[in-house]
Design a protein around this motif. Sequence first.
Motif, mmCIF file in Angstrom:
data_model
loop_
_atom_site.group_PDB
_atom_site.id
_atom_site.type_symbol
_atom_site.label_atom_id
_atom_site.label_comp_id
_atom_site.label_asym_id
_atom_site.label_seq_id
_atom_site.Cartn_x
_atom_site.Cartn_y
_atom_site.Cartn_z
ATOM 1 N N PHE A 121 46.851 65.703 87.444
ATOM 2 C CA PHE A 121 45.834 66.449 88.176
ATOM 3 C C PHE A 121 45.458 67.713 87.403
ATOM 4 C CE2 PHE A 121 47.738 64.272 91.981
ATOM 5 C CZ PHE A 121 46.588 63.568 92.345
ATOM 6 N N THR A 139 40.953 66.501 93.454
ATOM 7 C CA THR A 139 40.925 65.142 94.005
ATOM 8 C C THR A 139 39.526 64.717 94.449
ATOM 9 O OG1 THR A 139 41.686 66.098 96.110
ATOM 10 C CG2 THR A 139 43.346 65.077 94.697
ATOM 11 N N ILE A 185 42.754 59.005 101.584
ATOM 12 C CA ILE A 185 41.892 59.429 100.485
ATOM 13 C C ILE A 185 40.499 59.852 100.946
ATOM 14 C CG2 ILE A 185 40.871 58.771 98.284
ATOM 15 C CD1 ILE A 185 43.897 58.844 98.160
ATOM 16 N N TYR A 232 43.056 58.227 92.976
ATOM 17 C CA TYR A 232 41.787 58.815 93.395
ATOM 18 C C TYR A 232 40.620 58.240 92.596
ATOM 19 C CZ TYR A 232 43.521 62.087 96.833
ATOM 20 O OH TYR A 232 44.057 62.623 97.988
#
Length: 362
Positions: free
Chosen positions: A88, A55, A335, A265
Amino acid sequence: LKLDQQEIEALITQANLAPSGGNCQPWIWIYDKSGVLHLFHDKKRSVSLLDYKGTGSLIAFCAALENLRLASAAAGIVIRIIPQIKSFQEEFIASVVFESRLSKPVEVPFGELAAGIQLRATNRRNEDRVIIPAEKLKAYETIANESGSIAETISELEDLQSLSEVIGGMDRMRLFNTQGYHDFVNEIRWTEQEAIDTGDGIDIATLELTKMDQLVMGLIRDPGTMEIFRKLDLGHGLAKISDKTLLSASAVMMVQAEEFSPMAYLNSGATLQRIWIKANQDGYSFQPISASLFVFHRVNREKESGYSESEVAVIELLKKKLNALFNKNQKMEEIFMFRLNMAEGPSMRSYRREVLESLIIL
């Protein structure tokens, strides 16, 4: 449109000025024979406790793509960015198609920020607290909204003190974690020559340390000392550095997204870069303070987080304190977080690798 090598190198040089966790610069750019540029994740450069599911790197990638978008527009080059990542941990992040060339700069959203790409810098100086006008902070929140993100701000001293307790406590939790400690010691460039030789990492000169802070860093660097701190539940003094960081802040902002996904992200990376450049153009200093958020996500989402049961309990308590300040209904994904203040320019800027170390031209 196919660019020549000089042009592509110039654009990637601008892209690579983007921030990345620990200044690890986790990107590989491949310019293929058809003139399409591809962005890949160089995982060996970014593996760390904080780069949970990649991330942190995703934020860096879209900050780099934002630089590329702005620099291309300023050069009169029309581009199209095609996200490629679906899940991811995938390595293929995005492709960039260069569509046409104009005789003047291309008009694009936030195009005025192109002039600030080289100005953008992390500034960790702690100087007297100065209040940033509310309309300025609102303008940065508006940039987030227009970029598809949400930004919340705190600026009251009482709130900053509460946040300092969270950040200090989480810094301690990071350093008491075996991987977190290893990551921290290895991302610091302890001498100027080491920083020059590697072209990456965090030059210790950029930390703006006082003599007392330097002594603390010396203790942190010694694995034996840190192990004693952990066994005896010491090291609370490590939080003092975060006190200085937070209590000298004019404000702290948190960028949030509606979902926990690669695209969220990536989008936040563009948001972050826009606010960062604009704040620096406005004369404000900017310092990321997001390490805790990546650990919170790891502990919340993984049964085996790398922390003991008692450490998880501490982390969960600190998370509750954070949510008394930000994302109070806990409906958003947290975030990125950063400090804004007024300060002289940084003593030193982080180095970058040579462009051809990250660019492959087929």
